[in-house]
Design an enzyme around this catalytic site. Structure first.
Site, short mmCIF file in Angstrom:
data_model
loop_
_atom_site.label_atom_id
_atom_site.label_comp_id
_atom_site.label_asym_id
_atom_site.label_seq_id
_atom_site.Cartn_x
_atom_site.Cartn_y
_atom_site.Cartn_z
N HIS A 189 -9.34 -11.28 -13.78
CA HIS A 189 -8.85 -10.63 -14.99
C HIS A 189 -7.34 -10.48 -14.88
CE1 HIS A 189 -8.96 -8.16 -18.58
NE2 HIS A 189 -8.30 -7.21 -17.96
N CYS B 165 0.81 -1.22 0.00
CA CYS B 165 0.00 0.00 0.00
C CYS B 165 0.84 1.27 0.00
CB CYS B 165 -0.95 -0.01 1.20
SG CYS B 165 -2.28 -1.23 1.05
#
Length: 338
Positions: free
Chosen positions: A148, A21
């Site tokens: 995906h 992050c």
């Protein structure tokens, strides 16, 4: 705990400009980008219960004709935070699921989001990343239904997660009120330990255990205790996420810096200079809204440390979690450190 060095065949962190992050777009820049991106027209009849307005952890939409049920939707992905591909997958999945828990929801289905440099890294490593994500999602009782993938010069992995929640029992970042204590359910220091790992190859088991731990139990405990206000502590650091919560709720916060739990080795990592650019940008962003008092420079950096799969910050007492401060009436600063 003494760090160990267990070199992976390929050091995934060396293929990324940032880690976890800490590679997020800085909060100030992000707010400028999304400013005004809200639907036009009256919102009184909208089933969108939580959207962009307060920068909360996930979107929440009420299901028409399904009283007592709302859908929680989120997506989170990032560059490698550790070298071990299986651990990276576990950490990324726990981090993505955390946004649902931070809203008081229960994740039910996720899809993978994978970017992979197919000409530079073997697909066997990608399989391990996906296996790690699947194992953590399975632990959470969340189905994984495909996903995906794209060919990308830099590896990235995460999940888009859908959950369910009771719209009358949400955890939001705009429902805090003066007088409530602030509880933190995981210690800080993940960012500096991950940065040290990237630079040296040292493996910190305490950091991996913290990042792969689900926030499920903390969320359930917060709801059971009657909490309505929470957020998870990730890329913007404790101070950044607390500032957003205080601003959205129209209050200020007083933090006892000495009461904030830290991972073993975190102070040493700061002392030795393993501080990410993301952490420094976090501190720069919150500085105008924070009265630091006599807090030393290293502690300020730890309180702004960019966490990956950090804990929940809850306005209320959570059994087993330390109370690190309280919300107070709105003052000159969003945050006051003591």
């Amino acid at each position: 705990m003494t760090p160990t060095t267990r070199q992976a065949p390929v050091r995934l962190t060396q293929f990324a400009h940032g880690g976890g992050c800490a590679c997020k777009i800085p909060p100030g820049e992000l707010e400028d980008v999304v400013s005004g991106l809200t639907p036009s027209g009256p919102a009184t009849d909208s089933p969108l219960l939580v959207g962009l307005a307060t920068g909360d952890d996930a979107a929440v939409v009420a299901l028409p004709g399904q009283q007592g049920t709302a859908v929680v939707s989120t997506a989170d992905f990032f560059t490698p935070v550790v070298d071990d591909p299986y651990d990276w997958g576990r950490i990324a999945a726990a981090n993505a699921l955390s946004d649902v828990y931070a809203m008081g929801g229960r994740p039910i289905v996720a899809v993978n989001l994978l970017a992979w440099p197919r000409d530079r890294l073997p697909f066997e490593l990608a399989r391990e990343v996906l296996r790690g994500g699947l194992d953590v999602a399975t632990e959470a009782g969340c189905h994984v239904g495909g996903g995906h993938s794209v060919d990308d010069p830099e590896p990235k992995y995460g999940m888009a997660v859908t959950g369910l929640a009771d719209p009358a029992r949400l955890l939001r970042n705009d429902t805090g009120r003066a007088g409530l204590p602030l509880s933190l359910t995981k210690p800080l220091g993940l960012g500096v330990l991950n940065n040290r790992h990237k630079a040296t190859g040292e493996r910190f088991e305490q950091a991996i255990a913290t990042m792969t731990a689900l926030n499920r139990d903390a969320s359930v405990a917060a709801l059971a205790a009657g909490a309505t206000c929470a957020t998870d502590v990730t890329g913007f650091g404790l101070l950044g996420h607390l500032h957003k919560l205080a601003r959205a709720s129209g209050v200020s916060a007083v933090i006892d810096a000495a009461a904030v739990p830290l991972l073993e080795g975190a102070r040493e990592a700061v002392r030795d200079g393993y501080v990410s650019g993301g952490t420094r940008r976090n501190l720069e962003w919150v500085a105008p809204y924070t009265d630091f008092g006599t807090t030393d420079a290293d502690t300020r950096l730890l309180l702004a440390d960019a966490q990956t799969s950090g804990g929940l910050l809850v306005a209320g007492e959570v059994p087993g979690a330390p109370v690190i401060g309280e919300l107070v009436p709105l003052g000159a600063h969003s945050i006051v450190l003591r």
